[in-house]
Design an enzyme around this catalytic site. Structure first.
Site, PDB file in Angstrom:
ATOM      1  N   HIS A  83       0.857  -1.178   0.000  1.00  0.00           N
ATOM      2  CA  HIS A  83       0.000   0.000   0.000  1.00  0.00           C
ATOM      3  C   HIS A  83       0.895   1.231   0.000  1.00  0.00           C
ATOM      4  CE1 HIS A  83      -3.177  -2.783   1.415  1.00  0.00           C
ATOM      5  NE2 HIS A  83      -3.986  -1.912   0.828  1.00  0.00           N
ATOM      6  N   GLU A 113       0.818   3.991   1.616  1.00  0.00           N
ATOM      7  CA  GLU A 113       1.154   4.503   2.944  1.00  0.00           C
ATOM      8  C   GLU A 113       2.302   3.716   3.573  1.00  0.00           C
ATOM      9  OE1 GLU A 113      -3.351   4.411   2.338  1.00  0.00           O
ATOM     10  OE2 GLU A 113      -1.665   3.067   2.054  1.00  0.00           O
ATOM     11  N   ARG A 135       6.039   5.095   4.414  1.00  0.00           N
ATOM     12  CA  ARG A 135       6.555   4.972   5.773  1.00  0.00           C
ATOM     13  C   ARG A 135       7.913   4.274   5.783  1.00  0.00           C
ATOM     14  NH1 ARG A 135       7.692   1.332   9.132  1.00  0.00           N
ATOM     15  NH2 ARG A 135       7.711   1.710  11.353  1.00  0.00           N
ATOM     16  N   ARG A 136       8.031   3.200   5.030  1.00  0.00           N
ATOM     17  CA  ARG A 136       9.315   2.489   4.957  1.00  0.00           C
ATOM     18  C   ARG A 136      10.425   3.405   4.437  1.00  0.00           C
ATOM     19  NH1 ARG A 136       8.871  -3.695   3.573  1.00  0.00           N
ATOM     20  NH2 ARG A 136       6.986  -4.194   4.725  1.00  0.00           N
ATOM     21  N   CYS A 175      -7.150   2.842   3.080  1.00  0.00           N
ATOM     22  CA  CYS A 175      -8.073   1.772   3.438  1.00  0.00           C
ATOM     23  C   CYS A 175      -7.764   1.361   4.874  1.00  0.00           C
ATOM     24  CB  CYS A 175      -7.960   0.593   2.478  1.00  0.00           C
ATOM     25  SG  CYS A 175      -6.480  -0.405   2.659  1.00  0.00           S
TER      26      CYS A 175
END
Length: 145
Positions: free
Chosen positions: A78, A80, A84-85, A133
């Site tokens: 996803h 997001e 983030r990673r 989601c």
């Protein structure tokens, strides 16, 4: 200061500068976009420098049957989670730079020896092109807390 439209434009412009390979086919496919933006206040607090430090696209998780316990398959792609990673990698790199005596955009020495803190005037903003989601948002929040 900044506006939501300015942040969205910054993120979309960054995405549009990337090579075409791997992007959705216009008119037929779509994807979500998520990004983390480094905001740095000027010393007089009149301007804010904005820099996309991580950007991700994607809408999928692989099925449980394809998951790997060895960590050699990306289970959640996803947007997001990818953003983030990338942000964690960026922060790790910035901390390494600070610890090794190089210039860091994010960290400065803390009050105690061996401790580091975020520089004054530095903050981060999370952008997503669509409401996440529930499954990817919850995994993002659980990992972040």
């Amino acid at each position: 200061m900044w506006s939501p439209d300015e942040i969205a434009s910054l993120c979309y412009n960054h995405f549009n500068k990337l090579p075409k390979r791997g992007k959705p086919e216009a008119g037929r496919e779509w994807t979500l976009l998520a990004a983390v933006i480094l905001l740095t206040d000027s010393s007089d607090h009149k301007t804010v420098q904005k820099q996309v430090v991580s950007l991700g696209t994607g809408t999928k998780c692989i099925g449980q049957s394809a998951m790997s316990m060895k960590g050699d398959i990306l289970n959640d792609s996803h947007a997001e989670v990818i953003a983030r990673r990338g942000c964690v990698r960026y922060l790790t790199e910035q901390l390494h730079r600070a610890v090794s005596g190089q210039s860091s955009d994010v960290f400065c020495p803390g009050a105690e020896r061996g401790k580091w803190t975020v520089k004054p005037g530095v903050s981060f903003l999370f952008f997503t092109s669509q409401t996440p989601c529930e499954s990817s948002f919850m995994s993002y929040m659980l990992i972040s807390v």
